[in-house]
Design an enzyme around this catalytic site. Structure first.
Site, PDB file in Angstrom:
ATOM      1  N   SER A  34       0.803  -1.219   0.000  1.00 43.54           N
ATOM      2  CA  SER A  34       0.000   0.000   0.000  1.00 43.54           C
ATOM      3  C   SER A  34       0.838   1.272   0.000  1.00 43.54           C
ATOM      4  O   SER A  34       0.331   2.351  -0.308  1.00 43.54           O
ATOM      5  CB  SER A  34      -0.942   0.022   1.213  1.00 43.54           C
ATOM      6  OG  SER A  34      -0.218   0.118   2.423  1.00 43.54           O
ATOM      7  N   LYS A  89       1.480   3.923   7.140  1.00 41.19           N
ATOM      8  CA  LYS A  89       0.742   4.833   6.260  1.00 41.19           C
ATOM      9  C   LYS A  89       1.353   6.227   6.379  1.00 41.19           C
ATOM     10  O   LYS A  89       2.183   6.502   7.234  1.00 41.19           O
ATOM     11  CB  LYS A  89      -0.745   4.902   6.639  1.00 41.19           C
ATOM     12  CG  LYS A  89      -1.486   3.571   6.641  1.00 41.19           C
ATOM     13  CD  LYS A  89      -1.642   2.978   5.257  1.00 41.19           C
ATOM     14  CE  LYS A  89      -2.412   1.652   5.321  1.00 41.19           C
ATOM     15  NZ  LYS A  89      -2.448   0.958   4.013  1.00 41.19           N
TER      16      LYS A  89
END
Length: 256
Positions: A50, A91
């Protein structure tokens, strides 16, 4: 009149002292760098794709241990939140408490409090076009929370996925474990500062002490090797060799 034999003993003793000092200082730097690294950093393995292309899946990263209150926009953070799963995740902070984050403007960019943000690290989507999100959204982040996005906005399951939950997809600052400072495998080095967020209030985080610790370890290694090599090198340069057996009855002239 008898003569005097002059030796280079004083110079040799000085060299030995300096070489010993170099080894001692080198050991302090070397061990200090490693101990400092162990105290300030925590290693992690990137669990998914991701964050590509910034962080490849399986990459070995070092996260500086920070308090969640130190996290700023643009930081890549390691966090753990039970609503997201039981394992640590990685993230990027897109917005902090009190921000209104929206996507997308007509150029496909995020806006933070109405200011567009340039994100050169994003992975291009289908057709090669880079947009900040494949879905439009607007959210005001609760105070004390962070809104987190992956750099591959096409596949990342991030705050956008959890927007129907409490906190509108954001996570509390207390969930932050560390701020990613460097990628050690494959060796990419320090992460590039997120300049797109620099103009916003609060600016961006400064690089951590990774380079200073690495320099201490490297410098310590050089000093240890240099100090240890002094003796053999000095003997080779002065041409000293072990004395051979003396002939019976031979006498050495030392002066006139």
């Amino acid at each position: 009149m008898s003569g005097t034999i002059r030796t280079k003993g004083g110079r040799g003793r000085l060299g030995s002292v300096l070489s010993g000092l170099a080894v001692a200082v080198g050991c302090v730097l070397f061990l200090g760098g490693f101990v400092g690294g162990a105290l300030l950093y925590q290693p992690f393995t990137v669990p998914s794709d991701s964050m590509t292309p910034t962080l490849d899946v399986g990459s070995k990263i070092l996260a500086e241990r920070i308090d969640g209150d130190e996290a700023r926009r643009g930081d890549v953070v390691v966090f753990q939140d039970p609503l997201w799963g039981s394992s640590p995740m990685v993230k990027r902070v897109a917005a902090v408490g009190g921000d209104t984050l929206a996507c997308c403007d007509r150029d496909g960019r995020l806006t933070v409090n109405g200011t567009p943000v340039v994100e050169p690290y994003l992975r291009p989507g289908p057709g090669g076009r880079t947009v900040a999100s494949g879905q439009d959204f607007s959210v005001t982040v609760p105070e004390g929370n962070l809104f987190l996005l992956g750099d591959d906005r096409n596949t990342s399951l991030d705050s956008r996925t959890h927007m129907e939950e409490a906190g509108r997809g954001s996570v509390p600052r207390s969930a932050v474990i560390g701020r990613v400072d460097a990628v050690v495998w494959p060796a990419k080095g320090l992460l590039t500062p997120p300049e797109g967020f620099a103009a916003l209030p609060g600016g961006v985080s400064r690089p951590g002490p990774f380079n200073a610790l690495l320099a201490a370890v490297a410098g310590g290694t050089v000093l240890i090797l240099a100090g240890a090599a002094y003796g053999p090198v000095a003997r080779r340069l002065t041409g000293r060799r072990p004395a051979g057996p003396r002939r019976p009855g031979a006498r050495e002239k030392v002066g006139a």
